[in-house]
Design a protein around this motif. Structure first.
Motif: not given
Length: 738
Positions: A2-3, A18-19, A24-25, A200-205
């Motif tokens: 996490s950030e 690190d940034y 990860p997405e 869209a499929r990697r983040r929104l779905e």
């Protein structure tokens, strides 16, 4: 990771890996050519620092992350792998607000970078950095950064919005010498589709837990490319616009689907259609039974989900309550042990070994043990209910898929454009374009046909490369439809005539007026703002642009026109280039008007007007209009055309009245309308004379009648008194005006 778990190594620097681990997405899709450009600049000996410029949402930050990600690729050049990227924690740097602390921290940052071979510092919003430096009394940070660049202690990549470019460039006199400006445009069509689909499929779905159909992605791309709306989220650059629309469509679809079973919506629509077509059909009873069964099942499931949610929240509240009890008990027992140890030391009644055991052995008391046991029971219950809750919601979400229809509904609610217009077949619209234009522009068949044909050529991809899609120069008297055809074309292609970008050239009569279009020269007021024309085209390159009455513009403005019409590109005062390849350029002029008004033969008047045009403008300008083929003369309107326009205006007036008073109708017979047009039409005024009469005389009379009549129903007849040359209102039978 996490950030929150990532902190700067020291001195407000965050390592590149690190940034990247905070996201990860993240995966850079496409943009390989731009990454190679960035790598090449970083490998140079001179001007090897980068000023990355682009509109909000175009992907400047993603490209910098992509450089770090690219280092792990198998075919990454060693020159890139050796670079050590660091992101500046600007928020942390300026947190103290103390100029001395800020200066000391930044000097340590620069020393760290100088000690690190091949270091590259990335500042993700340079304007914020500059303004924060000045507002905190630390303006010398800019000088310190430039000194490090000159000494080659480090390389720097800074990001800037194109609107802020001049603020960044003017921050230091050496900025242009040591930095290479890379203007980042929107991705090409194929690359854009790939970016939006994969992102869209990697983040929104995963976030919405709903599948996205290919048709939904295609619809989002088409709508956000074709239309521009004022909504802040949909006013950014691609791919951000398309992703924002998909996110909003998923949200709306998700809320609708979670409040009512989508199958019921489909069955109810089928039932309504069937009931209208065949009320006695046996299928109707079957549909009603299915709707009732699904409704009962849906209500049962909703009740189960709500109960699980309440139990889940109750368990979580129980855990929080027990955590507070545990913390209170631990503090109490620690205080008791401390007090007991102090008493024993005072009485010397405990051996050193016992005191050591008392201080180091920390066995849980019975109370703490019971609290922990209860917490474990609550945690097991919460996990069980959470699994059940997610299983129930997953069963619903697995039946859902965002499709084109939902995207159209969402965009329609944002843009206020009806779904029926959004779903119109583009090919059919282009095929009937001339017929649609002719419904608004009467009596100008040549202009309508030429314009429609040129638009079809452009949309088919047959226009000349590096030229606007179309460029026309319209001649003719005032009020014959030159401006109206531009509005009509905009309405047909963009479903909103307000999307027309119009410039009244009477505002550009002075020599310095060209600065309004492309921006003021350096050192002049308004330099940072850029030009009106270039700024608009950077926001939206798909425009219809009308330059009205160009004969009034200063001659220097025509140098700008020459470049637009010839190369379809223009560079503003800040050095940013905009493309006009997706624009339609329309210009109007009143040169030669006297010939159309004084000559009955249109062909002769046309030749005379074109001769006047050649006397005023240079051949290289006139030849830009498709070898003068797109210089179109508009005819003077005949009385029959004026009557058609008047009939249309009366119909519009009738629609306005009925919108507020459905039982009231406006009517005007043919004889009265013809007499009105004959008396009040003058060719020198064109159609504006008769529309002005309707606006200035008839509308006020209608307003008085509507406001003060005893009743608001029936038909108001508009007559015409030829002797008095004025319109006369006749109320419905039995009504009067007080």
């Amino acid at each position: 990771m996490s950030e929150q778990t990532i902190t700067p190594i020291h001195d407000h620097l965050i390592r590149g890996h690190d940034y990247l681990a905070q996201r990860p997405e993240f995966a850079l899709i496409g943009r390989l050519e731009t990454i190679q450009q960035l790598t090449a600049i970083l490998t140079r000996r001179h001007a090897n620092n980068i000023l990355l410029v682009g509109s909000g949402g175009v992907g400047c930050s993603a490209l910098c992350l992509g450089l770090e990600e690219r280092k792990s690729a198998q075919d990454a050049p060693y020159d890139l792998i050796s670079k050590r990227f660091f992101w500046l924690d600007s928020d942390g740097l300026f947190t103290s607000g103390n100029p001395n602390t800020i200066n000391d921290s930044f000097q340590k940052t620069l020393k760290t970078l100088a000690r690190t071979p091949d270091s590259v510092l990335i500042i993700d919003d340079m304007r914020d950095f500059i303004e924060a430096s000045r507002s905190n009394g630390a303006s010398n940070l800019i000088n310190a950064l430039m000194r490090a660049v000159r000494k080659k202690d480090t390389q720097v990549i800074i990001e800037s919005r194109d609107a802020d470019l001049n603020v960044v460039l003017s921050a230091h006199s050496d900025m242009r010498e040591y930095y290479t400006v890379l203007d980042l445009g929107e991705p090409a069509a194929d690359e854009l589709t790939e970016i939006v689909a994969q992102t869209a499929r990697r983040r929104l779905e995963p976030f919405h837990k709903i599948r996205i159909a290919d048709s939904a992605i295609a619809a989002a791309l088409e709508l956000t490319e074709k239309y521009r709306v004022r909504d802040m989220g949909l006013n950014r650059a691609q791919p951000e616009r398309s992703l924002t629309l998909l996110d909003r469509a998923l949200t709306s679809y998700r809320l609708r689907a979670h409040s009512k079973d989508p199958r019921i919506v489909t069955l109810e629509a089928e039932l309504e259609t069937l009931a209208q077509e065949d009320p006695s059909a046996a299928r109707i009873n079957e549909l009603k039974a299915n709707i009732q069964a699904i409704s009962q099942s849906w209500q049962t499931r909703q009740h189960t989900i709500k109960k699980l949610f309440q139990e889940l929240r109750s368990g979580e509240e129980g855990i929080r309550r027990l955590e507070n009890e545990l913390e209170t008990q631990l503090i109490k027992e620690a205080d008791d042990r401390q007090n007991a140890g102090a008493d024993q030391e005072a009485t010397n009644s405990t051996s050193a070994v016992n005191r050591f055991m008392l201080d180091t052995v920390n066995l849980d008391s019975d109370i703490i043990t019971r609290i922990k046991q209860k917490m474990a029971q609550y945690e097991a219950l919460v996990k069980e209910k959470k699994d059940e809750f997610e299983a129930q919601t997953k069963e619903i979400n697995d039946q859902l898929e965002l499709k084109q229809e939902q995207v159209l509904i969402e965009f329609s609610s944002i843009s206020r454009i009806p779904v029926t217009k959004l779903t119109q077949d583009e090919r059919k619209k282009l095929l009937h374009l001339d017929a649609q234009l002719a419904k608004r522009v009467y009596g100008q068949e040549v202009a309508v046909t030429k314009l429609a044909n040129q638009v079809r050529v452009a949309k088919a991809g047959l226009q000349a490369p590096n030229k606007p899609q179309a460029a026309f120069l319209f001649l003719g008297p005032s009020g014959v439809g030159k401006t109206e055809i531009a509005k009509a074309l905009t309405a047909e292609l963009f479903d909103d005539e307000n999307a027309l970008l119009r410039f009244d050239m009477s505002e550009y009569m002075e020599k310095h007026a060209v600065a309004k279009l492309i921006g003021a020269p350096p050192g002049y007021e308004g330099y940072e703002a850029g030009g009106i024309l270039t700024n608009e085209l950077r926001k939206n390159p798909r425009r219809i642009i009308l330059f009205d009455e160009i004969e009034k513009a200063h001659p220097d403005v025509f140098n700008v026109f020459l470049q637009i019409l010839d190369d379809a590109r223009l560079t503003d005062n800040r050095g940013l280039t905009v493309s006009f390849r997706d624009t339609i350029i329309l210009m109007t002029t009143n040169i030669g008007t006297q010939h159309f008004l004084g000559e009955s033969n249109f062909a002769v008047a046309e030749d005379l007007a074109l001769a006047d045009l050649e006397d005023v403008y240079r051949p290289e300008f006139l030849n830009r209009f498709n070898g003068r083929q797109n210089i179109v003369c508009f005819k003077t309107l005949g009385l029959s055309i004026i009557e058609m326009i008047a009939t249309r205006e009366i119909s519009k007036l009738n629609e306005m009245v009925q919108a507020t008073m459905p039982n009231l109708t406006i009517a005007m017979d043919t004889k009265a309308l013809s007499a009105m047009c004959r008396d009040h039409y003058k060719p020198v005024n064109g159609a504006r004379g008769i529309t002005g009469y309707i606006e200035g005389v008839i509308k006020p009379e209608i307003a008085n009648t509507v406001l003060f009549a005893d009743q608001s129903s029936g038909t108001i007849t508009i007559g015409y008194d030829e002797a008095e040359r004025c319109a006369v209102m006749s109320l419905p039978d039995g009504q009067r005006v007080e």
